[in-house]
Design an enzyme around this catalytic site. Structure first.
Site, PDB file in Angstrom:
ATOM      1  N   PRO A 136     -20.830 -31.335  14.326  1.00  0.00           N
ATOM      2  CA  PRO A 136     -20.558 -31.420  15.767  1.00  0.00           C
ATOM      3  C   PRO A 136     -21.450 -30.526  16.633  1.00  0.00           C
ATOM      4  O   PRO A 136     -20.982 -29.572  17.277  1.00  0.00           O
ATOM      5  CB  PRO A 136     -19.090 -31.015  15.852  1.00  0.00           C
ATOM      6  CG  PRO A 136     -18.921 -30.059  14.723  1.00  0.00           C
ATOM      7  CD  PRO A 136     -19.803 -30.578  13.615  1.00  0.00           C
ATOM      8  N   CYS A 137     -22.722 -30.854  16.703  1.00  0.00           N
ATOM      9  CA  CYS A 137     -23.673 -30.061  17.486  1.00  0.00           C
ATOM     10  C   CYS A 137     -23.309 -30.040  18.972  1.00  0.00           C
ATOM     11  O   CYS A 137     -23.742 -29.142  19.692  1.00  0.00           O
ATOM     12  CB  CYS A 137     -25.098 -30.571  17.271  1.00  0.00           C
ATOM     13  SG  CYS A 137     -25.327 -32.323  17.566  1.00  0.00           S
TER      14      CYS A 137
END
Length: 169
Positions: A136-137
């Site tokens: 989940p950048c």
């Protein structure tokens, strides 16, 4: 390499994914058309598309669709991270530890990956994230609290994902 791909529609748009028997190696963010998703996948892979295998990633599709509907999701799909540089892998693992609905800075990410001075490298690890949402950048932000850098559909998508997760928290 033994890679194959599929493309499918979600409630947020079209997603393309490629992987091997080990797991997912590349995935795109939702795009408005299958062609855009496939272009993003090819660009991420830096290679022509491999063999198309419909329904090859149904477990991922099911979990992604639940996530995009707002169902808190823990990802249990296998990932194929072969060929990833050690620092990037540590940064991706650290990123995966950020709970939904929360954010961390690039400085935090660098420190968590083992080198507090490697803030730019942490940013590069996020920029080269091959499996967004699962890694989940979008949860990594600037120290000023601002949204920075996000591939594919851009910062609008990063904000949308963060807003979705804030509603879940």
């Amino acid at each position: 390499m033994g890679l194959y791909y599929d493309v499918f529609e979600t409630g947020w748009g079209w997603v393309a994914v490629a992987g091997s028997k080990k797991g997912i190696r590349y995935a795109t963010l939702p795009e408005p058309s299958p062609d855009r998703a496939l272009d993003d996948l090819e660009r991420s892979m830096r290679a022509p598309l491999p063999e198309h295998v419909p329904d090859a990633f149904n477990a991922y599709r099911t979990q992604l669709e639940a996530y995009l509907r707002g169902d808190a999701s823990t990802w249990d799909v296998p990932l194929d991270l072969d060929g990833v540089a050690p620092f990037f892998r540590r940064a991706w693992d650290a990123c995966r530890s950020i709970p939904p609905g929360e954010t961390r800075t690039y400085e935090w990410l660098a420190a968590s990956a083992g080198n507090i001075r490697a803030v730019r490298a942490a940013g590069q690890a996020m920029a080269r994230n091959r499996i967004p949402i699962v890694i989940p950048c979008h949860r990594v932000i600037g120290k000023d609290g601002g949204l920075h850098g996000f591939g594919g559909p851009g910062l609008h998508m990063k904000a949308r994902l963060l807003n979705l997760e804030a509603a879940l928290a």
